[in-house]
Design a protein around this motif. Structure first.
Motif, short mmCIF file in Angstrom:
data_model
loop_
_atom_site.label_atom_id
_atom_site.label_comp_id
_atom_site.label_asym_id
_atom_site.label_seq_id
_atom_site.Cartn_x
_atom_site.Cartn_y
_atom_site.Cartn_z
N GLU A 57 -45.12 -28.32 44.97
CA GLU A 57 -44.98 -27.10 44.18
C GLU A 57 -45.17 -25.85 45.04
O GLU A 57 -44.51 -24.83 44.84
N ARG A 58 -46.08 -25.95 46.01
CA ARG A 58 -46.39 -24.79 46.84
C ARG A 58 -46.78 -25.25 48.23
O ARG A 58 -47.56 -26.20 48.38
N VAL A 64 -49.86 -27.36 47.25
CA VAL A 64 -50.06 -27.95 45.93
C VAL A 64 -48.95 -28.97 45.75
O VAL A 64 -47.76 -28.64 45.89
N CYS A 65 -49.33 -30.22 45.46
CA CYS A 65 -48.32 -31.27 45.35
C CYS A 65 -48.70 -32.27 44.28
O CYS A 65 -49.82 -32.27 43.76
N GLY A 66 -47.76 -33.15 43.96
CA GLY A 66 -47.97 -34.17 42.97
C GLY A 66 -48.52 -35.45 43.57
O GLY A 66 -49.05 -35.48 44.68
N LYS A 67 -48.35 -36.52 42.82
CA LYS A 67 -48.90 -37.82 43.18
C LYS A 67 -48.26 -38.37 44.46
O LYS A 67 -47.06 -38.24 44.67
N GLY A 68 -49.11 -38.99 45.29
CA GLY A 68 -48.59 -39.74 46.44
C GLY A 68 -48.31 -38.95 47.68
O GLY A 68 -47.64 -39.44 48.59
N GLY A 69 -48.83 -37.72 47.77
CA GLY A 69 -48.56 -36.90 48.95
C GLY A 69 -49.47 -37.24 50.12
O GLY A 69 -50.66 -37.49 49.93
N TYR A 70 -48.90 -37.27 51.32
CA TYR A 70 -49.67 -37.46 52.55
C TYR A 70 -49.62 -36.17 53.35
O TYR A 70 -48.58 -35.81 53.89
N VAL A 71 -50.76 -35.48 53.40
CA VAL A 71 -50.82 -34.24 54.16
C VAL A 71 -50.53 -34.50 55.64
O VAL A 71 -49.87 -33.71 56.30
N ALA A 73 -39.25 -23.13 58.52
CA ALA A 73 -39.29 -24.60 58.47
C ALA A 73 -39.95 -25.10 57.20
O ALA A 73 -39.57 -26.17 56.69
N LEU A 74 -40.91 -24.37 56.66
CA LEU A 74 -41.62 -24.81 55.46
C LEU A 74 -40.70 -24.92 54.24
O LEU A 74 -40.99 -25.68 53.30
N ASN A 75 -39.59 -24.19 54.25
CA ASN A 75 -38.67 -24.24 53.11
C ASN A 75 -38.18 -25.66 52.82
O ASN A 75 -37.95 -26.04 51.67
N ALA A 76 -38.03 -26.45 53.86
CA ALA A 76 -37.52 -27.82 53.70
C ALA A 76 -38.55 -28.77 53.12
O ALA A 76 -38.21 -29.91 52.77
N PHE A 77 -39.81 -28.32 53.01
CA PHE A 77 -40.88 -29.19 52.54
C PHE A 77 -41.35 -28.82 51.13
O PHE A 77 -42.37 -29.32 50.67
N ARG A 78 -40.60 -27.95 50.45
CA ARG A 78 -40.95 -27.56 49.08
C ARG A 78 -40.00 -28.20 48.09
O ARG A 78 -38.87 -28.53 48.41
N GLY A 79 -40.49 -28.36 46.86
CA GLY A 79 -39.68 -28.97 45.81
C GLY A 79 -39.74 -30.49 45.90
O GLY A 79 -40.73 -31.07 46.34
N ASP A 80 -38.67 -31.14 45.47
CA ASP A 80 -38.59 -32.60 45.53
C ASP A 80 -38.13 -33.03 46.91
O ASP A 80 -37.00 -32.72 47.33
N ILE A 81 -39.01 -33.72 47.62
CA ILE A 81 -38.70 -34.15 48.98
C ILE A 81 -38.94 -35.65 49.11
O ILE A 81 -39.50 -36.29 48.21
N LEU A 82 -38.48 -36.21 50.22
CA LEU A 82 -38.78 -37.59 50.57
C LEU A 82 -39.71 -37.58 51.77
O LEU A 82 -39.50 -36.82 52.73
#
Length: 300
Positions: free
Chosen positions: A155-156, A173-180, A110-119
């Protein structure tokens, strides 16, 4: 003649290892009070229940806040499976339950869908503005909002541990604007078992790490003393991801007045960079034909 600003004209970064139970704005106020600083701001809000790196800028360092806000950030957090909450974390009320529990293999897939560029749809209780009001204020009034998805680069994102069937520890590891909290919520939904964040810690943001951080006790103990400045990190640390160019003495004088100034070295035309003289940051701007055209000038 303008009114004199109250406080010391101190500039630099204070890295606080934020404890749970206090908001980011309160931390900024405490740092400003401890240093007697004229101006303060922070790069990247942490929820009151979250812990870890909160980077607080003082004085001229506030001009570098956007650079840290845009930087990559590292988190560790625990997801609790089997329940969805109003806030997507353990602070909220449970609104749905499930008896299903995922296997490690199911989580990994399931984690594969949450990596890279996501919405990512922000939590209902978040600082996103809705028609001029903060979402968390509207949520407290019982208003349900249809928040628009926002882009996020991850990213990770890996499974770091599994304390028991009800929980999973993740690293991201993520960029700007991420909500854990949104990651936990959406992961639980994707696995069909529901989920929310139990605890969350930010280990680093850009160049700032938790082991550089001071505690609230440190701030209280050193407040108003000459030793408080030992907690201050140089403004230049926030510029670590940008190339540095040495200004000529004449270029430094021009940059100080907000004008393009001559710099030594060469970069591709239009590259964002910073200029220094004797290791001291003068300005951030764009390199154009042997000069730096400043967008932000540091007056120290």
């Amino acid at each position: 003649m303008g009114r004199a600003k109250k406080g010391r004209p101190v500039s630099g970064w204070v890295i606080v290892d934020k404890p749970a139970g206090i908001g980011s704005t309160n931390i900024v106020g405490k740092v400003r009070w401890a240093f007697g600083a004229q101006k303060a701001g922070h790069a990247g809000t942490l929820d009151p229940a979250a812990t870890g790196v909160l980077a607080v800028a003082l004085g001229e360092a506030t001009k570098t806040v956007p650079l840290i806000t845009d930087a990559m950030k590292g988190y560790r957090f625990r997801v609790t499976f089997g329940a969805a909450t109003t806030t997507d974390d353990a602070e909220g009320s449970v609104i749905a339950r499930s008896d299903l529990r995922p296997t490690d293999a199911q989580i990994e897939t399931a984690l594969n869908a949450f990596r890279g560029d996501i919405l990512q749809v922000p939590p209902q209780v978040s600082a996103v503005k809705v028609e001029g009001e903060r979402a968390y204020d509207l949520a407290r009034e019982g208003v349900e909002m249809d928040l628009a998805p926002r882009p996020l680069y991850v990213e990770r994102l890996v499974l770091a541990g599994r304390p028991d069937a009800d929980h999973a520890d993740l690293e991201m590891v993520c960029g700007k604007g991420g909500y854990v909290r949104a990651i936990a919520r959406d992961l639980g939904a994707a696995l069909g078992c529901l989920g929310h964040v139990q605890w969350l810690r930010r280990d680093w943001t850009g160049p700032f790490r938790a082991d550089m951080g001071c505690s609230l006790e440190d701030l209280d103990r050193l407040a108003g003393t000459p030793e408080i400045d030992s907690l201050l990190h140089p403004l230049e640390l926030a510029l670590a991801d940008l190339p540095e160019l040495q200004a000529t003495p004449e270029g430094a004088a021009r940059l100080g007045h907000g004008n393009p100034g001559q710099v030594l070295g060469h970069l591709p035309y239009g590259t964002e960079a910073w200029a220094s003289l004797n290791g001291r940051a003068l300005a951030v701007g764009r390199y154009m034909g042997g000069e730096l055209h400043p967008s932000r000038v540091f007056n120290r």
